[in-house]
Scaffold this motif. Structure first.
Motif, PDB file in Angstrom:
ATOM      1  N   LEU A  80       0.550  -1.710   0.393  1.00  0.00           N
ATOM      2  CA  LEU A  80      -0.303  -0.051  -0.021  1.00  0.00           C
ATOM      3  C   LEU A  80       0.755   1.246   0.348  1.00  0.00           C
ATOM      4  CD1 LEU A  80      -2.378   1.158   0.185  1.00  0.00           C
ATOM      5  CD2 LEU A  80      -2.085   1.469   2.240  1.00  0.00           C
ATOM      6  N   TRP A  81       0.844   2.128  -0.996  1.00  0.00           N
ATOM      7  CA  TRP A  81       1.652   3.648  -0.971  1.00  0.00           C
ATOM      8  C   TRP A  81      -0.335   4.178  -0.697  1.00  0.00           C
ATOM      9  CZ3 TRP A  81       4.217   6.137  -5.687  1.00  0.00           C
ATOM     10  CH2 TRP A  81       4.946   7.480  -4.866  1.00  0.00           C
ATOM     11  N   LEU A  82      -0.068   4.710   0.362  1.00  0.00           N
ATOM     12  CA  LEU A  82      -1.225   6.352   0.781  1.00  0.00           C
ATOM     13  C   LEU A  82      -0.769   7.778   0.452  1.00  0.00           C
ATOM     14  CD1 LEU A  82      -3.941   5.645   3.827  1.00  0.00           C
ATOM     15  CD2 LEU A  82      -2.917   7.503   2.864  1.00  0.00           C
ATOM     16  N   PRO A  83      -1.877   7.902  -0.688  1.00  0.00           N
ATOM     17  CA  PRO A  83      -1.546   8.993  -0.850  1.00  0.00           C
ATOM     18  C   PRO A  83      -1.718  10.357  -0.179  1.00  0.00           C
ATOM     19  CG  PRO A  83      -2.824   8.561  -2.495  1.00  0.00           C
ATOM     20  CD  PRO A  83      -2.562   7.451  -1.185  1.00  0.00           C
ATOM     21  N   GLY A  84      -2.424  11.364  -0.411  1.00  0.00           N
ATOM     22  CA  GLY A  84      -2.596  12.567   0.832  1.00  0.00           C
ATOM     23  C   GLY A  84      -2.349  14.108   0.523  1.00  0.00           C
ATOM     24  N   SER A  85      -2.732  14.661   0.765  1.00  0.00           N
ATOM     25  CA  SER A  85      -2.185  16.482   0.398  1.00  0.00           C
ATOM     26  C   SER A  85      -2.612  16.587   2.454  1.00  0.00           C
ATOM     27  CB  SER A  85      -3.103  16.619  -0.530  1.00  0.00           C
ATOM     28  OG  SER A  85      -4.708  16.409  -0.581  1.00  0.00           O
ATOM     29  N   ASP A  86      -1.376  18.147   1.947  1.00  0.00           N
ATOM     30  CA  ASP A  86      -1.345  18.570   3.203  1.00  0.00           C
ATOM     31  C   ASP A  86      -2.279  20.192   2.703  1.00  0.00           C
ATOM     32  OD1 ASP A  86      -0.694  20.042   5.551  1.00  0.00           O
ATOM     33  OD2 ASP A  86       1.431  18.997   5.352  1.00  0.00           O
ATOM     34  N   HIS A  87      -3.459  20.022   4.144  1.00  0.00           N
ATOM     35  CA  HIS A  87      -3.772  21.954   3.899  1.00  0.00           C
ATOM     36  C   HIS A  87      -2.425  22.545   3.960  1.00  0.00           C
ATOM     37  CE1 HIS A  87      -3.717  21.196   8.439  1.00  0.00           C
ATOM     38  NE2 HIS A  87      -3.234  22.748   8.536  1.00  0.00           N
ATOM     39  N   ALA A  88      -1.354  22.423   4.928  1.00  0.00           N
ATOM     40  CA  ALA A  88      -0.247  23.187   5.222  1.00  0.00           C
ATOM     41  C   ALA A  88      -0.544  24.743   5.682  1.00  0.00           C
ATOM     42  CB  ALA A  88       0.947  23.272   3.633  1.00  0.00           C
ATOM     43  N   GLY A  89      -1.279  24.517   6.415  1.00  0.00           N
ATOM     44  CA  GLY A  89      -1.316  25.797   7.150  1.00  0.00           C
ATOM     45  C   GLY A  89      -0.924  27.256   7.189  1.00  0.00           C
ATOM     46  N   ILE A  90       0.148  27.658   7.402  1.00  0.00           N
ATOM     47  CA  ILE A  90       0.737  28.831   7.272  1.00  0.00           C
ATOM     48  C   ILE A  90       1.022  29.067   5.547  1.00  0.00           C
ATOM     49  CG2 ILE A  90       2.839  30.861   7.808  1.00  0.00           C
ATOM     50  CD1 ILE A  90       2.469  29.777  10.296  1.00  0.00           C
ATOM     51  N   GLU A  91       1.490  28.459   5.692  1.00  0.00           N
ATOM     52  CA  GLU A  91       2.058  27.896   3.851  1.00  0.00           C
ATOM     53  C   GLU A  91       0.961  28.520   3.099  1.00  0.00           C
ATOM     54  OE1 GLU A  91       5.965  27.398   4.613  1.00  0.00           O
ATOM     55  OE2 GLU A  91       5.141  27.622   2.441  1.00  0.00           O
ATOM     56  N   THR A  92       0.076  27.845   2.899  1.00  0.00           N
ATOM     57  CA  THR A  92      -1.043  28.346   2.285  1.00  0.00           C
ATOM     58  C   THR A  92      -1.977  28.986   2.565  1.00  0.00           C
ATOM     59  OG1 THR A  92      -1.384  26.099   2.122  1.00  0.00           O
ATOM     60  CG2 THR A  92      -2.880  27.163   1.788  1.00  0.00           C
ATOM     61  N   GLN A  93      -2.393  30.061   3.766  1.00  0.00           N
ATOM     62  CA  GLN A  93      -2.696  30.969   3.440  1.00  0.00           C
ATOM     63  C   GLN A  93      -2.145  32.042   3.036  1.00  0.00           C
ATOM     64  OE1 GLN A  93      -4.444  31.802   7.432  1.00  0.00           O
ATOM     65  NE2 GLN A  93      -4.781  34.200   7.430  1.00  0.00           N
ATOM     66  N   PHE A  94      -0.615  31.793   3.644  1.00  0.00           N
ATOM     67  CA  PHE A  94       0.374  33.046   2.924  1.00  0.00           C
ATOM     68  C   PHE A  94       0.820  33.369   1.456  1.00  0.00           C
ATOM     69  CE2 PHE A  94       4.437  34.959   1.108  1.00  0.00           C
ATOM     70  CZ  PHE A  94       4.725  35.328   1.988  1.00  0.00           C
ATOM     71  N   VAL A  95       0.177  32.282   0.320  1.00  0.00           N
ATOM     72  CA  VAL A  95       0.347  31.538  -0.666  1.00  0.00           C
ATOM     73  C   VAL A  95      -0.891  32.478  -1.311  1.00  0.00           C
ATOM     74  CG1 VAL A  95      -0.303  30.938  -2.581  1.00  0.00           C
ATOM     75  CG2 VAL A  95       1.415  29.733  -1.320  1.00  0.00           C
ATOM     76  N   PHE A  96      -2.342  32.079  -0.700  1.00  0.00           N
ATOM     77  CA  PHE A  96      -3.281  32.650  -0.943  1.00  0.00           C
ATOM     78  C   PHE A  96      -3.979  34.147  -0.797  1.00  0.00           C
ATOM     79  CE2 PHE A  96      -7.402  33.343  -0.353  1.00  0.00           C
ATOM     80  CZ  PHE A  96      -8.396  33.164  -1.385  1.00  0.00           C
ATOM     81  N   GLU A  97      -2.789  34.364   0.130  1.00  0.00           N
ATOM     82  CA  GLU A  97      -2.711  36.222   0.579  1.00  0.00           C
ATOM     83  C   GLU A  97      -1.822  36.485  -0.313  1.00  0.00           C
ATOM     84  OE1 GLU A  97      -2.403  37.575   4.877  1.00  0.00           O
ATOM     85  OE2 GLU A  97      -3.107  35.834   5.347  1.00  0.00           O
ATOM     86  N   LYS A  98      -0.953  36.194  -0.915  1.00  0.00           N
ATOM     87  CA  LYS A  98       0.374  36.765  -2.172  1.00  0.00           C
ATOM     88  C   LYS A  98      -1.089  37.214  -3.350  1.00  0.00           C
ATOM     89  CE  LYS A  98       3.857  35.128  -3.022  1.00  0.00           C
ATOM     90  NZ  LYS A  98       4.846  34.055  -2.614  1.00  0.00           N
ATOM     91  N   LYS A  99      -2.550  35.749  -3.233  1.00  0.00           N
ATOM     92  CA  LYS A  99      -3.555  35.564  -4.690  1.00  0.00           C
ATOM     93  C   LYS A  99      -3.959  37.144  -4.067  1.00  0.00           C
ATOM     94  CE  LYS A  99      -1.969  31.518  -6.430  1.00  0.00           C
ATOM     95  NZ  LYS A  99      -0.701  31.778  -7.276  1.00  0.00           N
ATOM     96  N   LEU A 100      -5.186  37.716  -2.896  1.00  0.00           N
ATOM     97  CA  LEU A 100      -5.305  37.990  -3.022  1.00  0.00           C
ATOM     98  C   LEU A 100      -5.119  39.598  -2.818  1.00  0.00           C
ATOM     99  CD1 LEU A 100      -6.875  36.929   0.552  1.00  0.00           C
ATOM    100  CD2 LEU A 100      -7.867  37.243  -2.062  1.00  0.00           C
ATOM    101  N   LYS A 101      -4.219  39.758  -2.615  1.00  0.00           N
ATOM    102  CA  LYS A 101      -3.145  41.450  -2.638  1.00  0.00           C
ATOM    103  C   LYS A 101      -3.454  41.772  -4.300  1.00  0.00           C
ATOM    104  CE  LYS A 101       1.151  43.629  -1.009  1.00  0.00           C
ATOM    105  NZ  LYS A 101       2.278  43.285  -0.693  1.00  0.00           N
ATOM    106  N   GLU A 102      -2.690  40.278  -5.213  1.00  0.00           N
ATOM    107  CA  GLU A 102      -2.952  40.917  -6.220  1.00  0.00           C
ATOM    108  C   GLU A 102      -3.570  41.229  -6.739  1.00  0.00           C
ATOM    109  OE1 GLU A 102      -1.635  37.328  -8.779  1.00  0.00           O
ATOM    110  OE2 GLU A 102       0.327  37.118  -7.466  1.00  0.00           O
ATOM    111  N   GLN A 103      -5.092  40.976  -6.268  1.00  0.00           N
ATOM    112  CA  GLN A 103      -6.538  41.649  -6.823  1.00  0.00           C
ATOM    113  C   GLN A 103      -6.511  42.769  -6.374  1.00  0.00           C
ATOM    114  OE1 GLN A 103      -9.117  38.487  -5.970  1.00  0.00           O
ATOM    115  NE2 GLN A 103      -7.868  37.260  -7.254  1.00  0.00           N
ATOM    116  N   GLY A 104      -5.482  43.231  -5.439  1.00  0.00           N
ATOM    117  CA  GLY A 104      -6.122  44.435  -4.846  1.00  0.00           C
ATOM    118  C   GLY A 104      -6.882  44.379  -2.975  1.00  0.00           C
ATOM    119  N   LYS A 105      -6.613  42.746  -2.785  1.00  0.00           N
ATOM    120  CA  LYS A 105      -7.788  42.597  -1.698  1.00  0.00           C
ATOM    121  C   LYS A 105      -6.993  41.950  -0.496  1.00  0.00           C
ATOM    122  CE  LYS A 105     -11.754  42.068  -4.752  1.00  0.00           C
ATOM    123  NZ  LYS A 105     -12.065  40.665  -4.763  1.00  0.00           N
ATOM    124  N   SER A 106      -6.727  42.039   0.810  1.00  0.00           N
ATOM    125  CA  SER A 106      -6.546  41.442   2.361  1.00  0.00           C
ATOM    126  C   SER A 106      -7.490  40.624   3.055  1.00  0.00           C
ATOM    127  CB  SER A 106      -5.483  42.571   3.022  1.00  0.00           C
ATOM    128  OG  SER A 106      -6.755  42.793   4.006  1.00  0.00           O
TER     129      SER A 106
END
Length: 708
Positions: A80-106
């Motif tokens: 068995l090789w069990l795959p998954g994905s990680d919500h990756a707290g701060i990392e993800t929120q940071f990447v997402f906030e960068k996208k928000l910033k590109e749209q002029g939002k926060s």
RNA sequence: GGAUUUGUAGCUCAGCUGGUUAGAGCGCACGAUUCACAUUCGUGAGGUCGAUGGUUCGAGUCCAUCCAAAUCCACCA
């Protein structure tokens, strides 16, 4: 068969063929007897962050794990090789906030629930991309058992563990100096702070009977003492006397502490427990009060009115001016010192006192060390075993709260009346334990992402198919790069053992990082990024996989060059053309039975190649068992290209009909040996060979590993 | 300051518990060519295994010292 192997025509079809045949999904034996006879082999995939496409580092671990998985599957183990994905707290929120910033939002433009939902959508789109990329890399993982760190059943495990830890006295809420980033609005663990050499001005100030030196004059309003080294003779007469803070003229005691370096500055240190880790420690020791002059946004507070609301650096300027005009500034000079920077936004970290949830680490880490010492968890690499043990030995209590939305909200509820905390495993409590009041506010903080991913091996297996946990746990191998040993590996050992009384895995297989062809670390700013998917499209998945294990042993960083990948593409083509030669004389329509057992022969070159083949099988098997993938790959490469193609095949041209059984046999064993490394081209050829076979569903992936 | 690691061919690296003339890929030089493959084949050049001592019948491999480099951690008022 065409003249050259064109991977673009076959790879996705082959992957579909495997997936449709359920080749990746192990069937756990039902009866007890069957289970005793079956040998489990299980790797839990380090879940990639669901915030970005895969990078070349992911491709390396996919190559390594898929090679091992395919090898053990072919050996007949229940794999068995069990795959998954990680919500990756701060990392993800940071990447997402960068996208928000590109749209002029926060993030401040949205309420908690909306922001959470937006990030979830973003993550789900990314996860789909990531899964397709894993397929392109040939990962033979069981998609039916895929888990996400925010799946409700996984979250429940994390909440339960927190409650259990709390009930058993491992959790406490404490005031600590934390690394606070005013821009990101959260604190970071020590591991997430980058210390950089910075040139700053240091100011020598008059504190009445003693002079001090500081780089942060704006914090003098938070001073509660001045400290000197007890062995420093020039100040011994001043210990116990009173110093005076300039401007506000507050009197503070002069105390002695060994942490003060008598040779730095004036040898006297102003003590500011709220804004410095060392000062905080000294403050605790001497039972000094804590005064904070910076709020959560990094603005001045608790200070004379003329500085109120200023940012730290603005305040510093003004304070220095005032110190100078009032005659307290003796001198200033430039010094080089290290200052903490946020690893995400690169801004200055503000050490800050705040209330956080902590896990007491000592007992947990000692048990983890014991598991390693007792060889219940084996590190095939000595140096990484030392690395992990060293980390466990020096761990401090673990701050698990983060001031972000994206993650699992901590199930801590504060009574609105008596302000005491009640911990649950999810829901709001009925009544306060202390005052019986029934109105609560839940802590806004979320768990450190490693607190949930630290529970990954058992949380996943307990929430897939019934029986998975009993059969596959402890898992066989945990594979990761060395850079996340401190974050992840050691936390899994501690929490895994705490929850199950067993180690979460038997072997920790650590690999190095991928570097560019000159051995230089890959980074976007250096412009030497290698995109794995681009390489797959250009040269094929098999070529990339070989390139990622070729030339460097697992422990070490690997230098990957496009030339190398190209060379491996050529090897795929070589194998293709060998097959073309062998299959050329096979009648194309009728049913044909291939030579699948070792042919009997009296011819010397036949005997020689069969002997070399047997040695190769033996050697490759041994190397794979020792995780020496690079040597195994090189052995296969050299056997197929040199011994088989250049020597034997050339000689056989004069006696093709007579040599046919040996050619077929050597080819089929070669395909099996190469399959874990180059699954697509080998399976494509295998399918070509068995086009007219009687056996249905004849897949190389399901075939058995050669024995002699 | 603490810990760990590395130094082998022009480049990137293998070489596991010490055992014949030290290996690979790429690169380089020369040559071949309707052969399964030019994504090919053949031949070749190139290394006192960082330095110096030591252990040993024997050291790239073990030990000591030195030189050079890398990574991680701690401290920095």
């Amino acid at each position: 068969m065409e003249k050259a192997y064109d991977h673009t025509k076959y790879e996705s079809k082959i992957y579909q063929l495997w997936e449709l045949s359920n080749a990746f999904s192990p069937i756990v034996p039902k009866s007890k007897n069957e289970r005793l006879l079956a040998k489990p082999f299980c790797i839990i995939m380090p879940p990639p962050n669901a915030n970005d496409p895969l990078h070349i580092g992911h491709a390396r671990f996919v190559a390594i794990e898929d090679i091992l998985i395919r090898y053990h599957r072919m050996k007949g183990e229940v794999t068995l090789w069990l795959p998954g994905s990680d919500h990756a707290g701060i990392e993800t929120q940071f990447v997402f906030e960068k996208k928000l910033k590109e749209q002029g939002k926060s993030r401040f433009d949205f309420d908690r629930d909306t922001l959470y939902k937006m990030i979830m959508e973003y993550v789900q789109t990314n996860t789909k991309t990531m899964h397709n990329q894993l397929r392109q890399l040939g990962a033979s993982c069981d998609w039916s058992r895929h888990k996400f760190t925010l799946d409700p059943d996984i979250v429940q495990f994390v909440l339960n563990t927190f409650k259990k830890l709390y009930d058993e006295g491992y959790i406490y809420r404490g005031k600590r100096i934390v690394n606070y980033c005013p821009y990101c609005g959260t604190n970071f663990s020590e591991l997430e702070v980058d210390y950089k050499e910075t040139e700053d001005e240091i100011y020598y100030l008059n504190y009445g009977i003693i002079n001090i030196a500081t780089t942060r004059p704006e914090t003098i309003f938070a001073d509660v003492a001045v400290a000197v080294n007890p062995n420093d003779k020039k100040y011994s007469s001043l210990i116990g006397k009173i110093a005076v803070i300039p401007i506000i003229k507050r009197e503070v005691p002069i105390i002695a502490d060994v942490l003060v370096d008598p040779n730095f500055g004036t040898g006297a240190l102003k003590i500011t427990p709220a804004h410095s880790a060392t000062d905080f420690d000294i403050g605790i020791k001497h039972k000094l009060p804590i005064i904070s002059v910076l709020d959560d946004q990094g603005n001045m507070t608790n200070c004379p009115v003329e500085y109120l609301g200023l940012k730290a650096n603005q305040a510093r300027k003004k304070v220095v001016e005032d110190l100078e005009t009032q005659g307290y500034l003796i001198k200033k000079e430039l010094i080089n010192h290290t200052v903490g920077h946020c690893y995400r936004c690169k801004g200055t970290i503000e050490p800050k006192v705040s209330e956080q949830w902590f896990v007491k680490i000592k007992e947990l880490s000692q048990k983890a060390i014991k598991l390693i010492k007792d060889k219940e968890i084996v590190f095939p690499s000595r140096k990484y075993e030392k690395f992990a043990k060293n980390w466990l030995k020096n761990l401090r209590d673990w701050n698990i709260s983060r001031q972000i939305v994206w993650g699992i909200q901590i199930p801590a509820f504060r009574c609105q009346k008596c302000l005491e905390w009640t911990i649950t495993n999810g829901g709001t409590p009925q009544n306060c334990h202390f005052c019986k009041h029934d109105k609560f506010i839940q802590d806004q903080d979320t768990f450190d992402t490693w607190f949930s991913s630290g529970q990954w091996p058992y949380a996943t297996l307990k929430t897939t198919n019934p029986g998975d946990f009993d059969f596959f746990y402890p898992t066989t191998i945990m594979n990761s790069s060395y850079d996340i040993i401190p974050f992840w590996i050691i936390r899994m050992i501690m929490l895994g053992f705490y929850e199950t009384q067993k180690p979460p895995f038997k072997v920790v297989l650590v690999h190095g990082l991928v570097r560019d062809k000159h051995g230089i670390k890959i980074s976007k700013s250096k412009g030497n990024v290698i995109d794995p998917i681009e390489m797959v499209e250009k040269y094929g998945s098999d070529a990339l996989r070989m390139g990622l294990v070729w030339g460097a042993n697992l422990d070490n960083d690997i230098s990957l060059s496009e030339e190398n990948i190209k060379g491996q593409r050529n090897f795929c083509n070589k194998l293709w053309n060998i097959s073309r030669f062998v299959l050329a004389t096979i009648p194309s329509k009728s049913i044909y039975k291939f030579q699948s057992s070792k042919p009997k022969t009296k011819n010397n070159s036949d005997k020689e190649i069969l002997k070399k083949l047997a040695n190769t099988v033996k050697k490759v098997t041994k190397l794979l068992d020792k995780y020496r993938l690079n040597e195994a790959a090189e052995t296969i490469y050299s056997f197929i290209w040199k011994d088989f193609a250049n020597d034997y095949l050339e000689k056989s041209k004069l006696r093709k009909v007579e040599a046919q059984p040996v050619l077929e046999y050597v080819l089929s064993i070669s395909l099996k040996l190469a399959h874990p490394f180059m699954p697509f081209v080998t399976e494509t050829i295998w399918q070509e060979m068995h086009k007219h076979s009687l056996e249905k569903n004849n897949l190389l992936i399901n075939s058995s590993w050669p024995k002699d």
